[in-house]
Structure formats: structure tokens, C-alpha cells
Design a protein around this motif. Structure first.
Motif, short mmCIF file in Angstrom:
data_model
loop_
_atom_site.label_atom_id
_atom_site.label_comp_id
_atom_site.label_asym_id
_atom_site.label_seq_id
_atom_site.Cartn_x
_atom_site.Cartn_y
_atom_site.Cartn_z
N GLY A 1 -10.57 -9.76 6.59
CA GLY A 1 -9.79 -8.66 6.06
C GLY A 1 -8.41 -8.58 6.67
O GLY A 1 -8.10 -9.26 7.66
N TRP A 2 -7.58 -7.76 6.04
CA TRP A 2 -6.23 -7.50 6.54
C TRP A 2 -6.30 -6.41 7.60
O TRP A 2 -7.00 -5.41 7.43
N GLU A 3 -5.58 -6.61 8.70
CA GLU A 3 -5.54 -5.63 9.78
C GLU A 3 -4.12 -5.49 10.30
O GLU A 3 -3.25 -6.31 10.00
N VAL B 1 -1.31 5.08 16.25
CA VAL B 1 -0.64 4.09 15.40
C VAL B 1 0.86 4.36 15.44
O VAL B 1 1.31 5.48 15.16
N TYR B 2 1.62 3.33 15.77
CA TYR B 2 3.08 3.41 15.83
C TYR B 2 3.67 2.53 14.75
O TYR B 2 3.06 1.54 14.34
N TRP B 3 4.88 2.87 14.32
CA TRP B 3 5.53 2.06 13.29
C TRP B 3 7.02 1.94 13.57
O TRP B 3 7.61 2.75 14.27
N SER B 4 7.57 0.91 12.99
CA SER B 4 9.00 0.66 13.07
C SER B 4 9.47 0.17 11.71
O SER B 4 8.66 -0.33 10.92
N ASP C 1 -4.81 -1.33 -3.81
CA ASP C 1 -5.67 -2.36 -4.40
C ASP C 1 -6.40 -3.16 -3.33
O ASP C 1 -7.59 -3.46 -3.48
N LEU C 2 -5.71 -3.50 -2.25
CA LEU C 2 -6.35 -4.24 -1.16
C LEU C 2 -7.49 -3.43 -0.55
O LEU C 2 -8.56 -3.98 -0.25
N ILE C 3 -7.28 -2.14 -0.40
CA ILE C 3 -8.33 -1.27 0.15
C ILE C 3 -9.49 -1.18 -0.83
O ILE C 3 -10.66 -1.32 -0.44
N ARG D 1 -10.51 -3.19 5.91
CA ARG D 1 -11.76 -2.53 6.28
C ARG D 1 -11.63 -1.69 7.55
O ARG D 1 -12.45 -0.80 7.79
N SER D 2 -10.64 -1.96 8.35
CA SER D 2 -10.46 -1.23 9.60
C SER D 2 -9.96 0.18 9.32
O SER D 2 -8.97 0.37 8.60
N ALA D 3 -10.63 1.18 9.90
CA ALA D 3 -10.29 2.58 9.63
C ALA D 3 -8.85 2.90 10.01
O ALA D 3 -8.14 3.61 9.29
N ASN D 4 -8.38 2.37 11.15
CA ASN D 4 -7.01 2.69 11.55
C ASN D 4 -6.00 2.08 10.58
O ASN D 4 -4.98 2.68 10.27
N ALA D 5 -6.29 0.88 10.07
CA ALA D 5 -5.38 0.24 9.12
C ALA D 5 -5.38 0.97 7.78
O ALA D 5 -4.32 1.19 7.19
N VAL D 6 -6.55 1.37 7.29
CA VAL D 6 -6.62 2.09 6.02
C VAL D 6 -5.80 3.38 6.11
O VAL D 6 -4.95 3.65 5.25
N ALA D 7 -6.04 4.17 7.15
CA ALA D 7 -5.31 5.44 7.30
C ALA D 7 -3.81 5.22 7.42
O ALA D 7 -3.02 5.87 6.74
N ALA D 8 -3.40 4.30 8.29
CA ALA D 8 -1.98 4.07 8.52
C ALA D 8 -1.29 3.51 7.28
O ALA D 8 -0.19 3.96 6.91
N LEU D 9 -1.91 2.55 6.61
CA LEU D 9 -1.28 1.93 5.44
C LEU D 9 -1.14 2.90 4.28
O LEU D 9 -0.12 2.91 3.59
N LEU D 10 -2.16 3.72 4.06
CA LEU D 10 -2.05 4.71 2.98
C LEU D 10 -0.98 5.74 3.29
O LEU D 10 -0.21 6.14 2.40
N LEU D 11 -0.88 6.17 4.54
CA LEU D 11 0.16 7.13 4.91
C LEU D 11 1.55 6.50 4.78
O LEU D 11 2.46 7.11 4.21
#
Length: 182
Positions: free
Chosen positions: A74-76, A126-129, A157-159, A165-175
Motif C-alpha cells: 500500500g501507499w504510505e 502528522v506534519y506537512w510542507s 480512489d486509492l483509499i 491502509r494506514s490510518a494516519n495516511a488515510v486521515a492526513a491525505l483526506l484532510l
């Protein structure tokens, strides 16, 4: 809701069943609101720092990797444990660089979450730039099969396809998708 008049479960003490530098598995003596007691497993982990970068083209850097525990691909997002006393924003930037070969710009807190609060103290920040520059081959290239800039518009679509599948990635990417593409 905190303090909503509902009685709470009380941890009356814990004993360690297993421990190493990454994890402590404990058994807690828990008193339920009705006075009964039960043994409850508690997994105590170091805080996790997660990093993401969204470039000018609204693409996010993702890692395609295999997780042997679930035997799934999966993507992370790049992530790792924070060192004792380490600033989580610095840890997130370090993990991003080590795992992607890109050095992120200033990191800003996107969100904090506890993926499994019923059993674990695994706290994720989760941090972002919005900037990064390529510095070379990833130091920790063994952690993923590939690293790619993926359009944020593809995230739902990926989700839905089970590729994130990683919960932190799902939450961060959707936000991030919501914030950047609205």
C-alpha cells in the motif's frame, strides 16, 4: 464529550508483561463503572512522527511498501518513532528525507491522532510542507519499493481501492486533499 456525567473506567495499576526500546506491553487492573475489575492489555509505544509534502502541482509524495505483518502492499507516508526528547516536527522532516531522498521545507502540524486508543498509546503527529528539494538517493530506500509524487485528486480512489491502509495516511491525505483542492 469529557465529563458528560458518565462514569469512567479507572486504571488502578499496570504490570509489564514485555518490554524493549520500542514497545511496552502491560496488563492493567481496570475498575469498571459498576465496580467490577478486569485485566486489560495496554500497548505503550513511542510517539510517531509522520511527514508529507504537497508540491505546487498538488501532488503528494507517497511510499509504495509491503507490510509483512498484514502481508499487504500500500501507499504510505514517511514516518517513524521520535527519539527521547526529540521535537516531532524535526523527526518528521528527518524521516521524510531518509525515506524519500527529498528534504522538506518548514514542517507545520496538520493533525494529531491516536489510531487505536482502546489498546495503545500510539500517538501520531502528522506534519506537512509545501516545498521539498531532491538531495539524492534515499538513505532508507529499503523501506519502500518506490517513491512517487501522486496527484491529491487520486487520494479518494486509492483509499477506496484499499491502496492506502494506514490510518494516519488515510486521515492526513483526506484532510490535505480537502484543504488543497477546495
Amino acid at each position: 464529550m469529557r465529563g458528560s456525567g458518565v462514569s469512567v473506567w479507572r486504571n488502578l495499576g499496570e504490570r509489564t508483561v514485555y518490554e524493549n526500546r520500542w514497545v511496552s506491553v502491560n496488563m492493567a487492573d481496570v475498575e469498571l463503572p459498576d465496580g467490577r475489575h478486569l485485566d486489560h492489555t495496554v500497548i505503550r509505544l513511542r510517539p510517531v512522527a509522520v511527514a508529507t509534502v504537497v508540491n505546487q502541482a498538488n501532488e503528494v509524495m507517497l511510499l509504495w511498501r509491503h507490510r509483512f505483518i498484514t502481508d499487504s502492499w500500500g501507499w504510505e507516508l514517511p514516518s517513524g518513532g521520535t527519539g527521547e526528547g526529540e521535537d516531532p516536527a524535526i523527526a518528521a522532516a528527518r524521516e521524510f528525507e531518509e525515506e524519500t531522498g527529498w528534504r522538506p521545507g518548514p514542517m507545520r502540524l496538520l493533525l494529531a491522532l491516536d489510531p487505536m486508543p482502546g489498546i495503545s498509546t500510539s500517538h501520531h503527529r502528522v506534519y506537512w510542507s509545501d516545498t521539498a528539494h531532491h538531495i539524492g538517493h534515499p538513505e532508507d530506500a529499503f523501506e519502500s519499493a518506490r517513491r512517487e509524487w501522486v496527484p491529491l485528486e487520486r487520494v479518494p480512489d486509492l483509499i477506496a481501492q484499499g491502496e492506502v491502509r494506514s490510518a494516519n495516511a488515510v486521515a492526513a491525505l483526506l484532510l490535505l486533499q480537502h484543504l488543497r483542492l477546495r
